[in-house]
Design an enzyme around this catalytic site. Structure first.
Site, mmCIF file in Angstrom:
data_model
loop_
_atom_site.group_PDB
_atom_site.id
_atom_site.type_symbol
_atom_site.label_atom_id
_atom_site.label_comp_id
_atom_site.label_asym_id
_atom_site.label_seq_id
_atom_site.Cartn_x
_atom_site.Cartn_y
_atom_site.Cartn_z
ATOM 1 N N ASN A 9 31.646 2.305 54.802
ATOM 2 C CA ASN A 9 30.708 1.372 54.173
ATOM 3 C C ASN A 9 31.366 0.826 52.908
ATOM 4 O O ASN A 9 31.423 1.508 51.894
ATOM 5 C CB ASN A 9 29.415 2.140 53.847
ATOM 6 C CG ASN A 9 28.435 1.316 53.027
ATOM 7 O OD1 ASN A 9 28.611 0.111 52.850
ATOM 8 N ND2 ASN A 9 27.399 1.970 52.505
ATOM 9 N N LYS A 11 30.441 -1.403 50.949
ATOM 10 C CA LYS A 11 29.477 -1.849 49.929
ATOM 11 C C LYS A 11 29.891 -3.242 49.405
ATOM 12 O O LYS A 11 30.517 -3.997 50.146
ATOM 13 C CB LYS A 11 29.359 -0.805 48.823
ATOM 14 C CG LYS A 11 29.073 0.589 49.416
ATOM 15 C CD LYS A 11 28.569 1.561 48.427
ATOM 16 C CE LYS A 11 28.341 2.893 49.129
ATOM 17 N NZ LYS A 11 27.697 3.891 48.308
ATOM 18 N N HIS A 96 19.880 2.443 54.043
ATOM 19 C CA HIS A 96 20.753 3.085 53.048
ATOM 20 C C HIS A 96 19.969 3.293 51.752
ATOM 21 O O HIS A 96 19.144 2.463 51.386
ATOM 22 C CB HIS A 96 21.975 2.196 52.796
ATOM 23 C CG HIS A 96 23.024 2.888 51.986
ATOM 24 N ND1 HIS A 96 22.933 3.004 50.625
ATOM 25 C CD2 HIS A 96 24.156 3.546 52.351
ATOM 26 C CE1 HIS A 96 23.980 3.686 50.181
ATOM 27 N NE2 HIS A 96 24.735 4.026 51.215
ATOM 28 N N GLU A 98 20.721 2.897 48.758
ATOM 29 C CA GLU A 98 20.820 1.798 47.781
ATOM 30 C C GLU A 98 19.865 0.668 48.141
ATOM 31 O O GLU A 98 19.307 0.006 47.267
ATOM 32 C CB GLU A 98 22.278 1.314 47.693
ATOM 33 C CG GLU A 98 23.136 2.278 46.900
ATOM 34 C CD GLU A 98 24.587 2.353 47.330
ATOM 35 O OE1 GLU A 98 25.097 1.416 47.964
ATOM 36 O OE2 GLU A 98 25.222 3.386 47.036
ATOM 37 N N GLU A 168 22.308 11.260 54.362
ATOM 38 C CA GLU A 168 22.985 10.993 53.095
ATOM 39 C C GLU A 168 22.111 11.460 51.936
ATOM 40 O O GLU A 168 21.230 10.710 51.492
ATOM 41 C CB GLU A 168 23.254 9.493 52.942
ATOM 42 C CG GLU A 168 24.157 8.903 53.998
ATOM 43 C CD GLU A 168 24.921 7.697 53.465
ATOM 44 O OE1 GLU A 168 26.144 7.729 53.508
ATOM 45 O OE2 GLU A 168 24.295 6.752 52.977
ATOM 46 N N GLY A 174 28.178 8.590 45.862
ATOM 47 C CA GLY A 174 28.927 8.007 44.745
ATOM 48 C C GLY A 174 28.988 8.886 43.505
ATOM 49 O O GLY A 174 29.412 8.438 42.446
ATOM 50 N N SER A 214 29.930 11.182 49.097
ATOM 51 C CA SER A 214 31.165 11.680 48.485
ATOM 52 C C SER A 214 32.088 12.399 49.460
ATOM 53 O O SER A 214 32.722 13.397 49.108
ATOM 54 C CB SER A 214 30.849 12.577 47.279
ATOM 55 O OG SER A 214 30.162 11.846 46.289
#
Ligand code: PGA
Length: 251
Positions: A9, A11, A96, A98, A168, A174, A214
């Site tokens: 991904n 991003k 996701h 985010e 996730e 991150g 991560s």
């Protein structure tokens, strides 16, 4: 035996020239033909069409990072499932964290996107996961169960076979903090039990459940070795050819 799938991904990283350079480096790796897992690249929208041309005939597959649930219409700035299909996407990341937190996507919105993707023959990489606060409160399973039930509402036996689940934990995305292999395996096994309840043993055993958060070359092997971890959704480490290739090789 489920064949593992690694997805990258990207991003909001990599403009077009940078994308071309990254894909060329990954694609030209000598051992690409002997990868033991499938690999999906999810660059930004602006690089999809070019990526499609670059990966043609290689082992790599293409995915997008988001889409709108509607087929077309007055949704300025949005992109539909059929548009993604038309530039060669086979997958799309949905739900996701985010998107959930920064763009206020609810379970209901995500569910609409999942159904829309499936009806356009696009395979969702459907993400679920708890925040640190939720984990501390001991409600990880409740959160994941709700996200699965709401996000996959009305998905039928045919649809579920075309979905990848990505667990996730939000606190691991991150942050450099990874779930321990045992923490990941515990939630993955739980997700598989939910799939079994809804879709039966056979199908539940076939569905790919990726771990994301991560994942790096130095922790990938341990995580990927867990019995219910069938691959990884990689963020930060996928925009450097070397680290992404190391993770693929860990399969
Ligand atoms: P990360 O991102 O690998 O940078 O933690 C994973 C993701 O957001 O899918």
């Amino acid at each position: 035996m489920r064949k593992k799938i690694i997805a990258g991904n990207w991003k909001m990283n990599m403009n077009l020239p940078e994308s071309i350079s990254l894909i060329s480096q990954i694609k030209n790796y000598n051992g690409a033909k002997t990868f033991k897992c499938d690999v999906i690249l999810c660059p930004p929208f602006t690089s999809l069409d070019t990526a499609r041309t670059l990966i043609k005939g290689s082992v790599f597959q293409l995915g997008a990072q988001n889409m709108h649930a509607a087929e077309s219409g007055a949704f300025t700035g949005e992109i539909s499932a059929s548009m993604l299909k038309s530039v060669g996407c086979e997958y799309v990341i949905l739900g996701h964290s985010e998107r959930r937190t920064l763009f206020n996507e609810t379970d209901n919105i995500i569910n609409k996107k999942v159904l829309s993707a499936l009806s356009s023959n696009l395979k969702p990489i459907f993400c679920v996961g708890e925040t640190l606060e939720e984990r501390k409160k001991g409600i990880t399973f409740d959160i994941v169960k709700r996200q699965m039930a709401e996000g996959l509402k009305e998905v039928d036996l045919y649809g579920i076979k075309n979905i990848i689940i990505a667990y996730e934990p939000v606190w691991a995305i991150g942050t450099g903090k990874t779930a321990t292999p045992a923490q990941a395996e515990e939630v993955h096994a739980f997700i598989r039990s939910l799939l079994k309840e809804s879709f039966g043993q056979d199908i539940s055993e076939r569905i790919i459940i990726q771990y994301g958060g991560s994942v790096k070359p130095d922790n990938a092997k341990e995580i990927l070795h867990q019995p219910n971890v069938d691959g990884a959704l990689v963020g930060g480490a996928c925009i450097k050819a070397e680290s992404f290739l190391e993770i693929i090789k860990a399969c």
